[in-house]
Scaffold this motif. Sequence first.
Motif, mmCIF file in Angstrom:
data_model
loop_
_atom_site.group_PDB
_atom_site.id
_atom_site.type_symbol
_atom_site.label_atom_id
_atom_site.label_comp_id
_atom_site.label_asym_id
_atom_site.label_seq_id
_atom_site.Cartn_x
_atom_site.Cartn_y
_atom_site.Cartn_z
ATOM 1 N N GLY A 170 0.704 -1.142 0.025
ATOM 2 C CA GLY A 170 0.054 -0.045 -0.159
ATOM 3 C C GLY A 170 0.868 1.219 0.025
ATOM 4 N N PRO A 171 0.110 2.453 0.095
ATOM 5 C CA PRO A 171 -1.261 2.489 0.028
ATOM 6 C C PRO A 171 -1.767 2.473 -1.292
ATOM 7 N N CYS A 172 -1.111 2.093 -2.517
ATOM 8 C CA CYS A 172 -1.563 1.987 -3.983
ATOM 9 C C CYS A 172 -2.607 0.716 -3.732
ATOM 10 N N ARG A 173 -3.561 0.713 -4.544
ATOM 11 C CA ARG A 173 -4.382 -0.328 -4.352
ATOM 12 C C ARG A 173 -3.815 -1.746 -5.212
ATOM 13 N N ASP A 219 5.976 10.592 -0.162
ATOM 14 C CA ASP A 219 5.354 9.593 -0.962
ATOM 15 C C ASP A 219 3.900 9.315 -0.439
ATOM 16 N N ILE A 220 3.097 9.310 -1.719
ATOM 17 C CA ILE A 220 1.513 9.028 -1.514
ATOM 18 C C ILE A 220 1.348 7.794 -1.811
ATOM 19 N N GLY A 221 2.267 6.848 -2.247
ATOM 20 C CA GLY A 221 1.824 5.545 -3.026
ATOM 21 C C GLY A 221 1.981 5.723 -4.433
ATOM 22 N N THR A 251 -6.083 7.104 -7.775
ATOM 23 C CA THR A 251 -5.809 8.104 -6.839
ATOM 24 C C THR A 251 -4.488 8.930 -6.593
ATOM 25 N N PRO A 252 -3.424 8.176 -6.502
ATOM 26 C CA PRO A 252 -2.178 9.019 -6.340
ATOM 27 C C PRO A 252 -1.738 10.074 -7.575
#
Lengths: 360, 327
Positions: free
Chosen positions: A77-80, A272-274, A304-305
């Motif tokens: 995560g947080p990327c699906r 970093d936001i994924g 989303t990112p």
Amino acid sequence: MKITYPHMGSLNMILKTMFEGINVEVVEPPPVTNKTLSIGVKYSPEFVCLPYKINLGNFIEALENGADTIIMLGGIGPCRFGYYGQAQKETLIDLGYKFNMIILDPPHGRLVDFLKELSSYFPDVYWKDALKAFIFAVQKMIIADKFEKKLLILRAHENEIGITTKIFEDYMEKIKNAKNKKELDSIYKEGLEKLKQNATIKREIQLKVALVGEIYLMLEPFSNLDILRSLNELGIEVTKTDFLSDYLINSAFKLPQRMEFKKYAHGYLERDIGGHGLNTVANTVKYAEKNYDGIIQIFPFTCTPEIVAQGIIAKVSSDKNIPVMSLSYDEKTGEAGYQTRLEAFKDLLERRRLKNIKKY
Amino acid sequence: MSKKVGIPKGLLYYNFYPMWKTFFEELGAEVVTSSDTCKKIIDDGIKTCVDETCLPVKTFMGHVIDLKEKGVDYIFVPRVISVERRRYLCSKFLGLPDLVRNLISDLPQIIDMKIDYYRGEEFMEREILRVGKLFVDGTSKIKDAYEKSLKRQRTFECIIREGFSNTEAIKIMEGKKLDANTKGDLKIALLAHSYDIMDDYLSMGLINRLKNMGAYVLTTNMIERDKIEKGASKLQKDLFWNYGRDILGAGKYFIESEDVDGVISVSAFGCGPDSITEDLLERDYKRDGKIPFMSITIDEHTGEAGLNTRLEAFIDLLRWRKGEIMA
């Protein structure tokens, strides 16, 4: 055991080399076509992203061709993407397929741990053979990426539309089938020479564009309607900001290149936001500062990112005075509409250059 | 004069408002919230964001603009990275302060407190002190305020578990008297992120609509931790989004316990994490086949009539299954 895996640009070539190097039978997923996508879309959640849908299509087509083991990457995560394997597994079970699924979560530590985990699934394979196969696969990957980098510049100068693409595809096939490092080097040298001979057109205004965005969309030409070729054929030199080799080095083995991204993105995105959100923002800043003519961001619809990044790079665009265009793709994306947008973007970039020339 | 801290009524406001409010008030600040969500707030948000952004984030931006117009000294936009170990929130929370700064101009100072329990208590303490220093000097005073805010948060969570929605619980904390709604002959689990169902404007009063149809609504926050953990332990791989995990865990628990009549999931159009969790949830309910399941997607174009029709049909189905309606 008959192994298969999802397509992602030249990943097929690398994995095939690696598994055949340790004598594991591979069922290549058939090349990605509209049929692959249709199958994937049919069984995927509506709002999941395009890579998921194409991957699922790959798996179903490969299982139909006799594969019995699927290899898929995981994530934390947080990327699906990190949960794709699990969701796809459930879908395939409900469809009645019999298979094994190996989901490799990225290592938290070193390359060695990753290889150890991988090799635990193949008890009959010698550690030494596996390492040798892996090294050769990586060598191929590096050559293939180097070759593509050259193509993305040279194709903008090709003497006849389509000729360099043809040469590129022929030589990529040769790289795929190469048996040793020496052969690999000579194929590369020869291929590059041929590309150069067939790309000699010079333009008064030579545009340069950087392509940023989500990794899968950048690596898999089918998913982006081959935007690289479209841009090149409009006479634009393109810098692709992510290659498979970078991806493996940065994400899977966690080398400190992330520090560089953080430095560039500072002031716009602080962590970093994924997914590739941070890369997208950092690369936009980086290439804006390198005086490129424009930036194009590509990503799957609902990513989303990248949506967060899209909002942020709009600010980079106005701060650094560089045109940025964002394109999101899903199974309903039409080619004509996107081609028109690319042409309009090119016109815009050319006019900006003309205006600057007149100033002096 | 005390400094004004604005807290936007969106996203995790519904989960943490009492805690945040106490923290700033204990530090001597005056806490102001944005107005309730309305058409103007949503329109402002839509104009500010890129179009693919999800409705809750668009609305949040509208609330930030509302606070800016009200004239506050600070706006609290926390970077909520992780509220429990080894788990994250969705990407949009990780980049929220950056998004706010880049999308909205002429803002008052943003308090971008990092909330990251992944890194442990020590990290949190440093962040608390960093933010607290904006208001007071003494370390012990800040720590004290933080302790008090944690206590408030525990009270808040207890009230929710008694059967109040997060919005109701916030009202109760502010001194209002409300009755717990545990009546209703149909028990419906509403599995969704709080920001999708607690904002009455966005969800078009979904919870009240269900109550008026005679249902007793159970949200994810009302469910005891151990039940969620029990459900989540059945996941083949632990899920890395904590709220998504709560939703899936609760869903899996109800399949086993069978003590609800129906399950409704709500998500925002284009929500990345929900696209996966909802698929897994729906698949579980389809395989099991015992409890009716419905999923609702909301966005800025959602119509009231369509929503009502679907809810009525679902409620009819549940009643028919209970034998209250004859075919």
